[in-house]
Design a protein around this motif. Sequence first.
Motif, PDB file in Angstrom:
ATOM      1  N   VAL A 132       1.655  38.254 -42.985  1.00  0.00           N
ATOM      2  CA  VAL A 132       2.030  37.339 -41.741  1.00  0.00           C
ATOM      3  C   VAL A 132       3.288  38.712 -41.273  1.00  0.00           C
ATOM      4  O   VAL A 132       3.700  38.857 -41.349  1.00  0.00           O
ATOM      5  N   THR A 133       3.087  38.884 -39.861  1.00  0.00           N
ATOM      6  CA  THR A 133       3.760  40.032 -39.236  1.00  0.00           C
ATOM      7  C   THR A 133       4.973  39.146 -38.454  1.00  0.00           C
ATOM      8  O   THR A 133       5.554  40.205 -38.351  1.00  0.00           O
ATOM      9  N   VAL A 134       4.477  38.467 -37.812  1.00  0.00           N
ATOM     10  CA  VAL A 134       5.558  37.780 -36.984  1.00  0.00           C
ATOM     11  C   VAL A 134       5.891  36.467 -36.941  1.00  0.00           C
ATOM     12  O   VAL A 134       4.561  35.863 -37.370  1.00  0.00           O
ATOM     13  N   LYS A 135       7.124  35.769 -37.655  1.00  0.00           N
ATOM     14  CA  LYS A 135       7.532  33.996 -37.652  1.00  0.00           C
ATOM     15  C   LYS A 135       9.302  33.488 -37.205  1.00  0.00           C
ATOM     16  O   LYS A 135       9.815  34.856 -36.962  1.00  0.00           O
ATOM     17  N   GLY A 156      -9.874  46.074 -39.706  1.00  0.00           N
ATOM     18  CA  GLY A 156      -8.778  44.257 -40.254  1.00  0.00           C
ATOM     19  C   GLY A 156      -8.725  43.776 -38.968  1.00  0.00           C
ATOM     20  O   GLY A 156      -9.135  44.070 -37.974  1.00  0.00           O
ATOM     21  N   SER A 157      -8.236  42.281 -38.922  1.00  0.00           N
ATOM     22  CA  SER A 157      -7.499  41.223 -37.584  1.00  0.00           C
ATOM     23  C   SER A 157      -6.858  40.836 -37.656  1.00  0.00           C
ATOM     24  O   SER A 157      -6.647  40.571 -38.212  1.00  0.00           O
ATOM     25  N   GLY A 158      -6.088  40.743 -36.534  1.00  0.00           N
ATOM     26  CA  GLY A 158      -5.175  39.394 -36.586  1.00  0.00           C
ATOM     27  C   GLY A 158      -5.454  38.348 -35.183  1.00  0.00           C
ATOM     28  O   GLY A 158      -5.776  38.246 -34.386  1.00  0.00           O
ATOM     29  N   MET A 159      -4.652  37.327 -35.441  1.00  0.00           N
ATOM     30  CA  MET A 159      -4.518  36.170 -34.472  1.00  0.00           C
ATOM     31  C   MET A 159      -2.920  35.831 -33.686  1.00  0.00           C
ATOM     32  O   MET A 159      -2.019  36.183 -35.263  1.00  0.00           O
ATOM     33  N   LEU A 160      -2.800  36.152 -32.671  1.00  0.00           N
ATOM     34  CA  LEU A 160      -1.398  36.011 -32.661  1.00  0.00           C
ATOM     35  C   LEU A 160      -1.265  34.663 -31.510  1.00  0.00           C
ATOM     36  O   LEU A 160      -1.794  34.333 -30.634  1.00  0.00           O
ATOM     37  N   LEU A 161       0.016  33.947 -31.949  1.00  0.00           N
ATOM     38  CA  LEU A 161      -0.348  32.709 -31.925  1.00  0.00           C
ATOM     39  C   LEU A 161       1.142  32.558 -30.489  1.00  0.00           C
ATOM     40  O   LEU A 161       2.196  32.758 -31.170  1.00  0.00           O
ATOM     41  N   ILE A 162       0.558  31.384 -29.310  1.00  0.00           N
ATOM     42  CA  ILE A 162       2.485  31.278 -28.635  1.00  0.00           C
ATOM     43  C   ILE A 162       1.785  29.709 -29.371  1.00  0.00           C
ATOM     44  O   ILE A 162       1.584  28.967 -29.469  1.00  0.00           O
ATOM     45  N   VAL A 170       6.235  32.604 -31.214  1.00  0.00           N
ATOM     46  CA  VAL A 170       5.499  33.487 -31.742  1.00  0.00           C
ATOM     47  C   VAL A 170       5.101  33.561 -33.548  1.00  0.00           C
ATOM     48  O   VAL A 170       5.919  33.677 -33.898  1.00  0.00           O
ATOM     49  N   ARG A 171       3.876  33.877 -33.521  1.00  0.00           N
ATOM     50  CA  ARG A 171       3.367  34.232 -35.034  1.00  0.00           C
ATOM     51  C   ARG A 171       1.668  34.767 -34.457  1.00  0.00           C
ATOM     52  O   ARG A 171       1.134  35.048 -34.513  1.00  0.00           O
TER      53      ARG A 171
END
Length: 284
Positions: A281-284, A248-254, A230-231
């Motif tokens: 980048v909040t999760v990587k 703002g907005s975000g993109m979460l990738l699996i 996940v990113r």
Amino acid sequence: MLSYLHGYHAGNHADVIKHLVLLALLQQLRQKEKPFVVIDTHGGNGLYALDSPQARKTREAESGALPLWQHYKKYSAFKSPLLNDYLALITGFNPDASAAKPSIYPGSPAIAQSQLREHDRLTVMELHNSEVDQLRTNFHFDKRITIHHRDGFEGAVALSPPAPPMPRRGLVLIDPSYEIKTDYQRVAKTVKEIHRRWATSMIAVWYPMLGRTRDHSSSLIQTLKSLPDVRVMELVMGPQTEEFGMHGSGMLLINTPWQFGKIIDPAMQEAATCMSASYRVTVK
Ligand SMILES: C[S@@+](CC[C@H](N)C(=O)[O-])C[C@H]1O[C@@H](n2cnc3c(N)ncnc32)[C@H](O)[C@@H]1O
């Protein structure tokens, strides 16, 4: 009843992060000869006139694609190759490439279409009656693209994994308008179900960052964080307030591709600087 129309928001800051990530993922898929499948669950109408009454009313592109366009026209290039590709793509849809402002902004189906090779396939879903009519008008001539007037959450699960002869290689973009509160739960449920059925699929989810009283993004991220690779990336336009407004907005990738950050992070940093925004980048 669906009231959201993307024509009011086309080319805004949310489209910039969403479409840069989308383009970068499509470029990754193109690196191998093997065909791929793209599923776009919430397609909108695919192509937007930025001089339409809708776009002129909100002028949202002015803090999104417009400063990028102006920088690109003035200096001919960004440092990031991905950002240059994105601006070249937008330019390709505009009859006057040297204009001070773009008059057309491509939506996610048009961006995906631009990266398809002969043997790749794109399925786009859209529930709004007039948006799906426009989507059909824009893309009916392309045999690689299938358009469904259908609920995108249900449709993406039903189409996962892709049926032979298509390989199980591809990307699902989930980009709801979140005008219905249950969209957050439906996104989480849909992502988990797609992943259960099609474990190797890349899944990209867009989410808004709203005022304190309405923000559901952290619980969505918490729910999906345990899935593989996940990113989470966010483009922040200003401070969070109590109100509903999107800051703002975000993109979460699996199943984020290996070393994806090396491509997307410099592009987003450069875009953010040009848009007077910040990127994290909040999760990587
Ligand atoms: C944010 S817009 C999509 C923009 C598009 N993905 C892009 O990037 O150009 C969301 C779209 O989803 C449509 N929509 C809302 N609920 C839906 C659902 N359950 N299934 C499919 N489409 C839906 C809306 O009509 C709207 O056109």
